[in-house]
Design an enzyme around this catalytic site. Sequence first.
Site, PDB file in Angstrom:
ATOM      1  N   GLU A 123       8.043 -18.744 -17.090  1.00 54.26           N
ATOM      2  CA  GLU A 123       8.879 -17.594 -17.424  1.00 54.26           C
ATOM      3  C   GLU A 123       8.113 -16.277 -17.465  1.00 54.26           C
ATOM      4  O   GLU A 123       7.066 -16.170 -18.126  1.00 54.26           O
ATOM      5  CB  GLU A 123       9.557 -17.829 -18.767  1.00 54.26           C
ATOM      6  CG  GLU A 123      10.626 -16.805 -19.094  1.00 54.26           C
ATOM      7  CD  GLU A 123      11.658 -17.385 -20.036  1.00 54.26           C
ATOM      8  OE1 GLU A 123      12.690 -17.892 -19.541  1.00 54.26           O
ATOM      9  OE2 GLU A 123      11.430 -17.339 -21.256  1.00 54.26           O
TER      10      GLU A 123
ATOM     11  N   LYS B 271       8.135 -13.036 -19.006  1.00 50.98           N
ATOM     12  CA  LYS B 271       8.771 -12.481 -20.207  1.00 50.98           C
ATOM     13  C   LYS B 271       7.800 -11.567 -20.938  1.00 50.98           C
ATOM     14  O   LYS B 271       6.695 -11.977 -21.303  1.00 50.98           O
ATOM     15  CB  LYS B 271       9.208 -13.628 -21.135  1.00 50.98           C
ATOM     16  CG  LYS B 271       9.786 -13.182 -22.453  1.00 50.98           C
ATOM     17  CD  LYS B 271      10.504 -14.307 -23.185  1.00 50.98           C
ATOM     18  CE  LYS B 271       9.576 -15.376 -23.683  1.00 50.98           C
ATOM     19  NZ  LYS B 271      10.282 -16.353 -24.552  1.00 50.98           N
TER      20      LYS B 271
ATOM     21  N   LYS C  98      17.252 -15.039 -15.981  1.00 51.99           N
ATOM     22  CA  LYS C  98      17.390 -15.388 -17.401  1.00 51.99           C
ATOM     23  C   LYS C  98      18.135 -14.256 -18.095  1.00 51.99           C
ATOM     24  O   LYS C  98      17.552 -13.266 -18.517  1.00 51.99           O
ATOM     25  CB  LYS C  98      16.010 -15.596 -18.013  1.00 51.99           C
ATOM     26  CG  LYS C  98      16.020 -16.155 -19.436  1.00 51.99           C
ATOM     27  CD  LYS C  98      16.345 -17.623 -19.442  1.00 51.99           C
ATOM     28  CE  LYS C  98      16.170 -18.220 -20.837  1.00 51.99           C
ATOM     29  NZ  LYS C  98      14.764 -18.294 -21.269  1.00 51.99           N
TER      30      LYS C  98
ATOM     31  N   GLU D 252      22.521 -24.498 -20.666  1.00 52.99           N
ATOM     32  CA  GLU D 252      21.657 -24.700 -21.826  1.00 52.99           C
ATOM     33  C   GLU D 252      22.441 -25.168 -23.044  1.00 52.99           C
ATOM     34  O   GLU D 252      23.487 -24.616 -23.377  1.00 52.99           O
ATOM     35  CB  GLU D 252      20.940 -23.387 -22.142  1.00 52.99           C
ATOM     36  CG  GLU D 252      19.939 -23.472 -23.273  1.00 52.99           C
ATOM     37  CD  GLU D 252      19.216 -22.159 -23.461  1.00 52.99           C
ATOM     38  OE1 GLU D 252      18.227 -21.922 -22.739  1.00 52.99           O
ATOM     39  OE2 GLU D 252      19.635 -21.358 -24.326  1.00 52.99           O
TER      40      GLU D 252
ATOM     41  N   ASN E 276      17.382 -26.628 -25.328  1.00 56.92           N
ATOM     42  CA  ASN E 276      16.576 -25.602 -25.989  1.00 56.92           C
ATOM     43  C   ASN E 276      16.217 -26.080 -27.390  1.00 56.92           C
ATOM     44  O   ASN E 276      17.102 -26.348 -28.201  1.00 56.92           O
ATOM     45  CB  ASN E 276      17.334 -24.279 -26.059  1.00 56.92           C
ATOM     46  CG  ASN E 276      16.420 -23.102 -26.339  1.00 56.92           C
ATOM     47  OD1 ASN E 276      15.380 -23.252 -26.979  1.00 56.92           O
ATOM     48  ND2 ASN E 276      16.795 -21.925 -25.864  1.00 56.92           N
TER      49      ASN E 276
ATOM     50  N   GLU F  69      13.053 -26.954 -23.118  1.00 61.45           N
ATOM     51  CA  GLU F  69      12.819 -25.524 -23.319  1.00 61.45           C
ATOM     52  C   GLU F  69      12.353 -25.232 -24.743  1.00 61.45           C
ATOM     53  O   GLU F  69      12.854 -25.820 -25.689  1.00 61.45           O
ATOM     54  CB  GLU F  69      14.105 -24.724 -23.061  1.00 61.45           C
ATOM     55  CG  GLU F  69      14.749 -24.959 -21.708  1.00 61.45           C
ATOM     56  CD  GLU F  69      16.081 -24.248 -21.597  1.00 61.45           C
ATOM     57  OE1 GLU F  69      16.326 -23.301 -22.363  1.00 61.45           O
ATOM     58  OE2 GLU F  69      16.892 -24.645 -20.759  1.00 61.45           O
ATOM     59  N   SER F  70      11.408 -24.333 -24.873  1.00 60.64           N
ATOM     60  CA  SER F  70      10.926 -23.775 -26.148  1.00 60.64           C
ATOM     61  C   SER F  70      10.020 -24.741 -26.916  1.00 60.64           C
ATOM     62  O   SER F  70      10.254 -25.948 -26.967  1.00 60.64           O
ATOM     63  CB  SER F  70      12.081 -23.342 -27.047  1.00 60.64           C
ATOM     64  OG  SER F  70      12.851 -22.331 -26.442  1.00 60.64           O
TER      65      SER F  70
END
Length: 395
Positions: A179, A181, A242, A291, A313, A349-350
Amino acid sequence: MEGVIALMRPVPVSTKPGVALYRISVRRSSPYISTNFSKRNGCLIRAQQLDSREASATVTPPVSDSQDNALKLKVWEVGRLQEEVAATQGIKIRRRPPTGPPMHYVGPFEFRIQSEGNTPRNILEEIIWHKDVELAQWKEKKPLVSLKKALGAAPPTRDFIGALRAAQQRTGLPGLIAEVKKASPSRGVLREDFDPVEIAKAYEKGGAACLSVLTDKKFFQGSYENLAAIRNAGIKCPLLCKEFIVEAWQLFYARTKGADAVLLIAGVLTDLDIKYMIKICKILGLAALVEVHNEREMDRVLGIDGIKLVGINNRNLETFTVDISNTRNLLDARRTQIIREKGIIVVGESGLFTPADIAYVQEAGVEAVLVGESLVKQPDPAKGIANLFGKDISV
């Protein structure tokens, strides 16, 4: 000039739990300044007066036609219906601030009752409310018809899902969506020397299968310009836009900027919204990463046909706390069987920072991972990828 007129007699405010305070908004068609009186009075009349130049002219109601008032009421009713449908599906995020129905006009004033609780309940809701306002401005500048015309000049889509599968087969590890970001609401600025194109190139060099590019400006300091710049730089990795998508307009806009895939958040969108947007994505050639954050969202999404990418997530988008065990909890035997039957790729994710984290979610059934913070903060993001997976996964 602006003015505020309070009710002469205070209205008692109920002290019972769950009883909202209310105020009556009285306004004209031009912007106004609001002043709040003591909450003990519980009610105020907010009045906007004409400035001195307007006062000499004949005052006409901004809208006095009964059909227009009926249309406003209908729009409000549709909004309420959408919120009711969302609630039945366990969606807690409100798409826009709750307001009372449009009232009637008295002279140049429009009366409307507003709840004093019209503030976002969490960061995700704040983002969605801002997105609603932002979209209204964008659509005025770039109507959908103009976006459809611009599609002809957009670069062709690349195979986002195919790239993830190929990476997994090549490395034996989850395919990486790295990502791009700069910042987040919970962590602030992640990288001061932020060059989206250089970071994207480092990710590709390090073995990323696909890239995710933040396009939200206010909360993540991203932009669609970053997405277009990365696409135009000749980077071969397919790109995920995103964004916090709430309308189909955003799908068209993302495609014109070079996106190959988009994010759809089940905690914001109803089943009908997701089904509709999946159809639009297929028309545009976009992959859709849907998601989820909890069991109810997971079951909803698995019940929708046509979904090929599901992201779990591990971040609670209401509190922004992270727990990677959420991935394992959602991938029980029953859901895993459905996933296999439908040929769905699950994306973790995360909260993924170490080789142990990657191994944990892979063992749970994840075939791809989306990672941002732990990579973008590294001096050399390419080396950061090798550290994340415990080995060099570059081609």
